[in-house]
Design an enzyme around this catalytic site. Sequence first.
Site, mmCIF file in Angstrom:
data_model
loop_
_atom_site.group_PDB
_atom_site.id
_atom_site.type_symbol
_atom_site.label_atom_id
_atom_site.label_comp_id
_atom_site.label_asym_id
_atom_site.label_seq_id
_atom_site.Cartn_x
_atom_site.Cartn_y
_atom_site.Cartn_z
ATOM 1 N N TYR A 73 -2.251 -0.483 10.494
ATOM 2 C CA TYR A 73 -2.325 -0.976 9.118
ATOM 3 C C TYR A 73 -1.065 -0.578 8.353
ATOM 4 C CZ TYR A 73 -3.965 -1.426 4.289
ATOM 5 O OH TYR A 73 -4.078 -1.761 2.960
ATOM 6 N N SER B 176 0.838 -1.201 0.000
ATOM 7 C CA SER B 176 0.000 0.000 0.000
ATOM 8 C C SER B 176 0.867 1.243 0.000
ATOM 9 C CB SER B 176 -0.908 0.021 1.228
ATOM 10 O OG SER B 176 -1.592 1.259 1.334
#
Length: 256
Positions: free
Chosen positions: A156, A144
């Site tokens: 995350y 990501s």
Amino acid sequence: MTDLTGRTALVTGASRGIGRAIAERLASDGALVAVHYGRNETAAKETVAAIQRAGGQAFAVRADLAEIAELDDLFAALRDGLAGRPLDVLVNNAAVIDYSATIEGATPEAFDRLFAVNVRAPLFVTQRALPLMPDGGRIVNVSSGVTWFATPEVVYSMSKGALNVLTRSLAHTHGGRGITVNTVSPGITETDMNAWLTDDPEAARGVARIVALGRHGQPADIADAVAFFASDDGRWVTGQTLEVNGGLLLGPPSAA
């Protein structure tokens, strides 16, 4: 179009979103694709059916990647589906996010689940996949952009940073077998995880203003990059992170 005729692939988290797009793309290139899912059997069956309607080959395999013991069932089903064939391509795509896991809101439980699915699972899925993989195999990890731009969801982001480290280490240790290991790092992409893009038209317009190509991503945009790394065209690229983001945050937002 890349050519994966005669190859096999396992895509984790492939029942919807980016994972489904990757599974469909690899199948369209000729690979037999194992479509992994965690809980949504209906969506996995729909993905397999869509691949088959398009003339491709696929089968579903299930495991809750938060539970390490379920990898036994995953790989038993994978071996059955491969029917003696090797595993040529592994795509570690499955991931979860917890928007409450900020520095203020993070809990040990949220941390453990995010790292179990986003970090531990790719590590041990890869560990089990490598003995099935021939020399010259392909591993692609889906990370990501939050590894290089800041967001409040720190847990995350940390988990995706760990995945990038896994890519570089594996590329180094398995280069002698001709196995390439790379990361595809999506920008802001329309998925269930980013439902706010479709729920709020103004949010989508705001994203478009900070992306050089003027729009947010679609799952197929990410799948095309994965297909490159999975193919013979990517044979001399390993240990790399490809930002697939349309030119996100290249400079101050355009006035247009």
